[in-house]
Design a protein around this motif. Structure first.
Motif, PDB file in Angstrom:
ATOM      1  N   GLN A  41       0.823  -1.116  -0.025  1.00 21.19           N
ATOM      2  CA  GLN A  41      -0.054  -0.056   0.094  1.00 21.19           C
ATOM      3  C   GLN A  41       0.838   1.355  -0.030  1.00 21.19           C
ATOM      4  OE1 GLN A  41      -2.175  -1.886   3.346  1.00 21.19           O
ATOM      5  NE2 GLN A  41      -3.856  -0.559   2.780  1.00 21.19           N
ATOM      6  N   THR A  42       2.128   1.196  -0.569  1.00 22.94           N
ATOM      7  CA  THR A  42       2.822   2.465  -0.746  1.00 22.94           C
ATOM      8  C   THR A  42       2.208   3.406  -1.554  1.00 22.94           C
ATOM      9  OG1 THR A  42       4.876   1.004  -0.124  1.00 22.94           O
ATOM     10  CG2 THR A  42       5.172   3.110  -0.977  1.00 22.94           C
ATOM     11  N   ILE A 119     -10.846   1.707   8.599  1.00 22.70           N
ATOM     12  CA  ILE A 119     -11.715   1.370   7.952  1.00 22.70           C
ATOM     13  C   ILE A 119     -12.155   2.421   6.796  1.00 22.70           C
ATOM     14  CG2 ILE A 119     -14.549   1.486   7.985  1.00 22.70           C
ATOM     15  CD1 ILE A 119     -13.357  -1.211   8.687  1.00 22.70           C
ATOM     16  N   ASN A 120     -12.117   3.631   7.026  1.00 23.93           N
ATOM     17  CA  ASN A 120     -12.232   4.693   6.091  1.00 23.93           C
ATOM     18  C   ASN A 120     -11.289   4.585   4.938  1.00 23.93           C
ATOM     19  OD1 ASN A 120     -14.590   5.656   7.312  1.00 23.93           O
ATOM     20  ND2 ASN A 120     -13.417   7.220   8.555  1.00 23.93           N
ATOM     21  N   THR A 121      -9.979   4.383   5.379  1.00 21.59           N
ATOM     22  CA  THR A 121      -8.673   4.330   4.482  1.00 21.59           C
ATOM     23  C   THR A 121      -9.191   2.989   3.222  1.00 21.59           C
ATOM     24  OG1 THR A 121      -7.374   5.209   5.777  1.00 21.59           O
ATOM     25  CG2 THR A 121      -6.561   4.033   3.969  1.00 21.59           C
ATOM     26  N   LEU A 122      -9.726   1.839   3.989  1.00 19.21           N
ATOM     27  CA  LEU A 122      -9.750   0.797   3.242  1.00 19.21           C
ATOM     28  C   LEU A 122     -11.124   0.711   2.260  1.00 19.21           C
ATOM     29  CD1 LEU A 122      -9.807  -2.167   6.075  1.00 19.21           C
ATOM     30  CD2 LEU A 122      -8.112  -1.928   3.852  1.00 19.21           C
ATOM     31  N   PHE A 123     -12.083   1.528   2.649  1.00 17.30           N
ATOM     32  CA  PHE A 123     -13.339   1.755   1.777  1.00 17.30           C
ATOM     33  C   PHE A 123     -12.793   2.722   0.690  1.00 17.30           C
ATOM     34  CE2 PHE A 123     -17.187   3.585   0.392  1.00 17.30           C
ATOM     35  CZ  PHE A 123     -17.890   2.492   0.348  1.00 17.30           C
ATOM     36  N   TRP A 129      -8.292  -3.550  -3.784  1.00 13.56           N
ATOM     37  CA  TRP A 129      -8.044  -4.917  -3.146  1.00 13.56           C
ATOM     38  C   TRP A 129      -9.297  -5.686  -3.065  1.00 13.56           C
ATOM     39  CZ3 TRP A 129     -11.543  -5.589   0.975  1.00 13.56           C
ATOM     40  CH2 TRP A 129     -12.049  -4.203   1.360  1.00 13.56           C
ATOM     41  N   ALA A 130     -10.680  -5.196  -3.187  1.00 13.23           N
ATOM     42  CA  ALA A 130     -11.708  -6.007  -2.983  1.00 13.23           C
ATOM     43  C   ALA A 130     -12.276  -6.656  -4.314  1.00 13.23           C
ATOM     44  CB  ALA A 130     -13.010  -5.053  -2.723  1.00 13.23           C
TER      45      ALA A 130
END
Length: 376
Positions: A41-42, A119-123, A129-130
């Motif tokens: 995730q760089t 969570i906000n960064t992942l979304f 990634w999903a």
């Protein structure tokens, strides 16, 4: 098996350095951009890829993301951590983008994670990634950068602050040559193994004669599971579901005359291997061979791949480049032993003599050639 093309030694991990490395890679690859790229995730890497390779599909390695979950969520969720992780995997493996986003909102509400920055960064980066966002892109079935991790560990064996560059390159060259020979022996042994047919279906024996052992084993898994599925014809396609299920299923579209078939699970687009749902429909429709377009070149044995290449290359320049690549491989393989070299010289001498005996078309005048070239 992973192919190690090369490595770049960077003084600094910033956008400028990564952009330089990607430009150097593209130069070595004659400008051919990879279809897909898996990284960590760089942010600098993400920006460099977007700038230098905008046509490539960039994705984050899910293994590297999940490895951070304990430090990110253990303290926040406490006893509900495992429950949340199970829900995350369920969402990660969904097929529909709409279902994923709706499920994500429900998950955030259920676990009270509205203000959690991770969570906000992942979304925000979900398209990287999903699986619902990645299934339509070719990843050869991979979602982790495990091979890259292994290569990094391999390089670290020779690299330290005291290592001289010339010595480092010599050590890597020796080690890579040894691994190549070991890999070649392993591949030969694998190809010599008897392939065991499990279904007796004509499609299985057809695939076994064309695909590499690895690709065939993946297709065979889908063929075996296809027998457990039922197909129901609809107005615009087929509904395929497991024989024990009364609801749900996958939508399969098949146009026999065009040899085109697709499934809502996008397994072929993602892995290059037809799914059990599509195979079930092909079987129901009395199709005894896998359509040509669903056995990608990368999954074919060498002889089958060369034949397909020859049929698809109509341009003279493309054929010349193919020949140049084959000659380069011939030299590389021949010099590994005296027996190989003697065999290559003997066979190439005969081939060269036969080629010289072939008549050469009478060349047209330069003006006529230019005129024809302009109109074609």
């Amino acid at each position: 098996m992973p192919c190690f093309f090369g490595c770049a030694l960077l003084r600094e991990e910033n956008l400028k350095s990564y952009s330089w490395a990607l430009k150097a890679f593209l130069a070595f690859m004659n400008g051919k951009v990879p279809q897909t790229i898996l990284t960590d995730q760089t942010l600098c890497v993400r920006e460099a890829i977007a700038t230098e390779m905008p046509a490539a599909k960039h994705a984050y390695c899910i293994w590297l993301i999940v490895a951070k979950f304990p430090s990110w969520f253990n303290a926040v969720l406490g006893e509900r951590y495992n429950e949340w992780k199970n829900e995350f995997y369920r969402l990660y493996n969904m097929e529909s983008i709409e279902d994923f986003e709706m499920g994500w909102r429900d998950m955030v509400n259920s676990f009270g994670l509205h203000t959690n920055r991770h969570i906000n960064t992942l979304f925000a980066s979900r398209s990287l990634w999903a699986l619902p966002y990645l299934r339509s892109h070719f990843f050869a079935g991979m979602t982790t950068a495990g091979h890259s991790k292994a290569i990094n560990a391999f390089i670290q064996r020779f690299l330290s602050a005291q290592t001289r560059l010339a010595h480092f390159i010599e050590q890597v060259a020796v080690a890579v040559d040894f691994k190549d020979q070991a890999g070649e022996q392993q591949t030969m042994q694998q190809n010599l193994q008897n392939i065991c047919l499990k279904t007796g279906a004509p499609m299985e024996s057809h695939a076994a004669s064309i695909l590499t052992p690895f690709a065939f084993s993946k297709l065979q898994e889908q063929l075996v599971m296809a027998a457990h599925y039922a197909s129901f014809q609809l107005e615009d396609g087929f509904l395929v579901r497991h024989h024990t299920k009364l609801e749900g299923g996958r939508k399969v579209y098949w146009v026999p005359r065009e040899g085109h078939i697709s499934c809502s699970c996008h397994h072929f687009e993602f892995s290059g291997i037809l799914c059990r749902h599509a195979l079930r429909v092909l079987s129901t429709g009395n199709c005894f061979q896998i359509p040509e377009r669903y056995m990608p070149l990368r999954w074919r044995r060498v002889n089958a791949s060369v034949k397909v290449l020859q049929n698809s290359l109509s341009d003279h320049g493309e054929r010349v480049r193919l020949l140049e690549g084959m000659v380069s491989s011939l030299v590389t393989e021949s010099v590994k032993s005296k027996d190989r070299l003697d065999m290559a010289i003997e066979h190439v001498s005969v081939l060269l003599e036969r080629i010289r005996e072939c008549p050469v078309p009478v060349p047209v005048s330069s003006s006529r050639y230019v005129r024809n070239d302009l109109f074609t």
